[in-house]
Motif scaffolding. Structure first.
Motif, mmCIF file in Angstrom:
data_model
loop_
_atom_site.group_PDB
_atom_site.id
_atom_site.type_symbol
_atom_site.label_atom_id
_atom_site.label_comp_id
_atom_site.label_asym_id
_atom_site.label_seq_id
_atom_site.Cartn_x
_atom_site.Cartn_y
_atom_site.Cartn_z
ATOM 1 N N TYR A 67 0.807 -1.227 0.000
ATOM 2 C CA TYR A 67 0.000 0.000 0.000
ATOM 3 C C TYR A 67 0.846 1.286 0.000
ATOM 4 C CZ TYR A 67 -4.392 -2.559 0.498
ATOM 5 O OH TYR A 67 -5.479 -3.382 0.272
ATOM 6 N N PRO A 68 1.878 1.388 0.834
ATOM 7 C CA PRO A 68 2.713 2.599 0.773
ATOM 8 C C PRO A 68 3.378 2.792 -0.584
ATOM 9 C CG PRO A 68 3.082 1.437 2.835
ATOM 10 C CD PRO A 68 2.263 0.533 1.971
ATOM 11 N N ASN A 69 3.796 1.694 -1.212
ATOM 12 C CA ASN A 69 4.435 1.799 -2.521
ATOM 13 C C ASN A 69 3.459 2.307 -3.578
ATOM 14 O OD1 ASN A 69 7.058 0.990 -1.861
ATOM 15 N ND2 ASN A 69 6.538 -1.180 -2.001
ATOM 16 N N ILE A 70 2.237 1.799 -3.545
ATOM 17 C CA ILE A 70 1.234 2.249 -4.512
ATOM 18 C C ILE A 70 0.945 3.733 -4.336
ATOM 19 C CG2 ILE A 70 -1.208 2.058 -5.166
ATOM 20 C CD1 ILE A 70 -0.975 -0.967 -4.632
ATOM 21 N N ALA A 71 0.820 4.179 -3.090
ATOM 22 C CA ALA A 71 0.564 5.597 -2.830
ATOM 23 C C ALA A 71 1.674 6.466 -3.403
ATOM 24 C CB ALA A 71 0.427 5.830 -1.331
ATOM 25 N N ALA A 72 2.918 6.086 -3.134
ATOM 26 C CA ALA A 72 4.063 6.851 -3.649
ATOM 27 C C ALA A 72 4.080 6.853 -5.173
ATOM 28 C CB ALA A 72 5.362 6.272 -3.094
ATOM 29 N N MET A 156 -1.087 13.934 3.052
ATOM 30 C CA MET A 156 -2.035 13.353 4.001
ATOM 31 C C MET A 156 -3.400 13.140 3.347
ATOM 32 S SD MET A 156 -0.309 12.628 6.579
ATOM 33 C CE MET A 156 -1.707 12.027 7.529
ATOM 34 N N ASN A 157 -3.769 13.996 2.386
ATOM 35 C CA ASN A 157 -5.013 13.776 1.642
ATOM 36 C C ASN A 157 -4.951 12.465 0.867
ATOM 37 O OD1 ASN A 157 -6.221 16.144 2.512
ATOM 38 N ND2 ASN A 157 -5.557 17.351 0.749
ATOM 39 N N VAL A 158 -3.779 12.212 0.260
ATOM 40 C CA VAL A 158 -3.600 10.960 -0.471
ATOM 41 C C VAL A 158 -3.613 9.775 0.488
ATOM 42 C CG1 VAL A 158 -2.047 9.630 -1.953
ATOM 43 C CG2 VAL A 158 -2.337 12.093 -2.337
ATOM 44 N N VAL A 159 -2.957 9.917 1.618
ATOM 45 C CA VAL A 159 -2.925 8.851 2.628
ATOM 46 C C VAL A 159 -4.343 8.494 3.064
ATOM 47 C CG1 VAL A 159 -2.280 8.318 5.016
ATOM 48 C CG2 VAL A 159 -0.597 9.319 3.461
ATOM 49 N N ASP A 160 -5.146 9.507 3.353
ATOM 50 C CA ASP A 160 -6.531 9.256 3.762
ATOM 51 C C ASP A 160 -7.305 8.550 2.655
ATOM 52 O OD1 ASP A 160 -6.039 10.475 6.181
ATOM 53 O OD2 ASP A 160 -6.850 12.420 5.584
ATOM 54 N N HIS A 161 -7.039 8.924 1.426
ATOM 55 C CA HIS A 161 -7.694 8.306 0.270
ATOM 56 C C HIS A 161 -7.311 6.820 0.166
ATOM 57 C CE1 HIS A 161 -9.444 8.355 -3.822
ATOM 58 N NE2 HIS A 161 -8.488 7.493 -4.108
ATOM 59 N N ILE A 162 -6.029 6.525 0.302
ATOM 60 C CA ILE A 162 -5.556 5.135 0.225
ATOM 61 C C ILE A 162 -6.110 4.321 1.390
ATOM 62 C CG2 ILE A 162 -3.513 3.646 0.320
ATOM 63 C CD1 ILE A 162 -3.703 5.027 -2.328
ATOM 64 N N LYS A 163 -6.205 4.934 2.550
ATOM 65 C CA LYS A 163 -6.715 4.219 3.727
ATOM 66 C C LYS A 163 -8.156 3.758 3.521
ATOM 67 C CE LYS A 163 -3.845 6.030 7.494
ATOM 68 N NZ LYS A 163 -3.832 6.869 8.728
ATOM 69 N N VAL A 164 -8.951 4.563 2.834
ATOM 70 C CA VAL A 164 -10.331 4.164 2.554
ATOM 71 C C VAL A 164 -10.342 2.918 1.679
ATOM 72 C CG1 VAL A 164 -12.466 4.842 1.392
ATOM 73 C CG2 VAL A 164 -11.258 6.498 2.823
ATOM 74 N N TRP A 165 -9.523 2.930 0.621
ATOM 75 C CA TRP A 165 -9.411 1.767 -0.265
ATOM 76 C C TRP A 165 -8.883 0.559 0.506
ATOM 77 C CZ3 TRP A 165 -4.567 0.359 -3.244
ATOM 78 C CH2 TRP A 165 -4.806 -0.691 -4.148
ATOM 79 N N MET A 166 -7.878 0.789 1.316
ATOM 80 C CA MET A 166 -7.241 -0.273 2.097
ATOM 81 C C MET A 166 -8.227 -0.903 3.078
ATOM 82 S SD MET A 166 -3.630 0.195 4.110
ATOM 83 C CE MET A 166 -4.286 1.315 5.353
#
Length: 452
Positions: A67-72, A156-166
């Motif tokens: 997940y962190p890799n995809i976000a980056a 952090m906006n992107v992190v929150d977005h990925i967390k929803v998917w995750m």
């Protein structure tokens, strides 16, 4: 006593020079924050260090990487001329919010921040990661406060977005599902093994949402040989191969290459050690972490830039994550007994495998599947004849091993399970095929092309 003669004209000139310098410096734009591939390696290394400390199982560890890799990757893709978004190629993924071009957002920094924030959220020992993060944040904020703050807000906006998917990948739901039920009446079925007799880990991992697969069953391998103690049966022949190979290796001594290979690819996050009445654990990296380490070696050797580095980490970690989902689906379907159990019950009660048997069913081999999948992706990125020195196991007191290609490394990783006494031949050979087929799918899915 002679006093200095202050000329009013000189004073005016000096004052004008100082005023001009002050205005010039105030108007000078702040230095932009520079991010290098080593920052990403540092973040990944810290995650691996903490994962070892926290003792994550191999499947869970693969989730922590991906997940962190995809976000980056998705953040970097916004400015990349070489790598485009993969949002439409990931199951149920909604594209990330775009960076506001009217703000001073440093895309490289945002990618790293998102990687670090998500990594921290996925481990247990957050404070261990926060120490590294805080030191870097302090440095970056001093370099350019405005850029730092605006970039952090976006990240952090992107992190929150990925967390929803995750949060929708079924991981949380599997935490409360029933433990695996052991069938002690059927000799073909897996049973917990010594010394700790741990319950089967992650029996519901096939319910985790895959990243590129249609389902966990997409690369279902052929079934293993049917359990049989008939000496002419294929299963019995494979069983005796494990036993005989192990005895031959043991007779050579601890300095034999086979034992070196077995230990090099052990990658068991939790090995129980008994000393008298005491039991303690030795901790190591997971199989996925070993291949993430190989990815780092390859990107450093090729002097890959930030985008190339994150691309390699991302595509490889996706193959590893889908590899574990595919493999664990088969493990708890075939539910095959381990060699240690059958040999102790039917052939030699005192026999011990060279490696400690991991706590889950035998077929197919996780190392074989994951190594095959990762090697296929890395080959597509770096080429078929990419030679490298694998120093991933140095921190654990194991020497460097050299390979002429990623496929050679994956073949050795698979064979190491026979040397270690923990897998039959079918799990190794068919597991490697399962992984390479899955890896080829990932390569085609992302249209990866090896260099000329």
């Amino acid at each position: 006593m002679k006093f200095l003669d202050f000329n009013p004209n000189v004073i005016k000139k000096v004052g004008l020079i100082l005023l001009t310098a002050t205005i010039f410096n105030c108007g000078k734009p702040a230095e932009s924050i520079e991010i290098t591939p080593e920052h990403f390696h540092q973040s990944v290394d810290k995650v691996v260090e903490i994962m070892i400390h926290d003792i994550f199982s191999p499947p869970v560890a693969s989730r922590i990487f991906v997940y962190p890799n995809i976000a980056a990757y998705e953040i970097l893709a916004q400015k990349s001329s070489e790598f485009s978004s993969i949002s439409d190629k990931l199951n149920e993924f909604v594209p990330i919010p775009k960076a506001d071009v009217n703000q001073k957002i440093n895309i490289d920094l945002a990618a790293l921040m998102a990687h670090m924030e998500l990594s921290k959220a996925l481990i247990f020992s957050e404070e261990r990661f926060k120490t590294l993060q805080d030191s870097l944040y302090m440095q970056w904020e001093k370099t350019n406060t405005e850029e730092f703050e605006q970039t952090k807000t976006y990240a952090m906006n992107v992190v929150d977005h990925i967390k929803v998917w995750m949060s929708k990948d079924n991981y949380n739901q599997t935490r409360t599902m029933a433990k695996f039920t052991v069938d002690t009446d059927d000799p073909s079925r897996w049973q917990p093994t010594p010394p700790s007799y741990i319950d089967g880990i992650e029996p519901h991992w096939n319910k985790i949402r895959p990243f590129t697969l249609d389902s966990a069953q997409q690369f279902k391998p052929a079934p293993p040989p049917a359990f049989s103690m008939d000496k002419d049966s294929e299963f019995y022949k494979e069983l005796m191969e494990v036993y005989n190979v192990s005895k031959a290796i043991t007779e050579k001594g601890d300095d034999s290459e086979e034992i070196e290979i077995a230990r090099f690819w052990d990658c068991n996050p939790y090995v129980s050690v008994t000393r008298g009445h005491f039991m303690f654990a030795t901790k190591k990296i997971s199989p996925g972490a070993h291949w993430i380490g190989i990815t780092k070696i390859a990107t450093r050797k090729t002097n890959s830039n930030i985008e190339e580095t994150v691309n390699a980490y991302t595509k490889t970690s996706i193959a590893i994550a889908d590899g574990f989902i595919s493999c664990w689906d088969e493990k708890y379907r075939s539910n095959l007994v381990r060699p240690e159990t059958v040999i102790n019950q039917n052939i030699d009660p005192d026999w011990l495998p060279i490696l400690q048997t991991p706590p889950f069913p035998e077929y197919s081999s996780g190392h074989s599947v994951v190594s095959g999948a990762a090697s296929a992706v890395l080959t597509a990125i770096f080429g078929d004849d990419f030679a490298f020195d694998d120093d991933t196991e140095l921190p654990f007191g194991l020497p460097i091993r050299s390979f002429n290609s990623f496929n050679q490394a994956s073949s050795e990783a698979a064979l190491s399970r026979l040397y270690g006494g923990i897998h039959y031949r079918a799990a190794i050979d068919l597991g490697l095929k399962q992984g390479r087929d899955l890896g080829k799918h990932v390569v085609e899915h992302f249209n990866l092309k090896a260099p000329n």
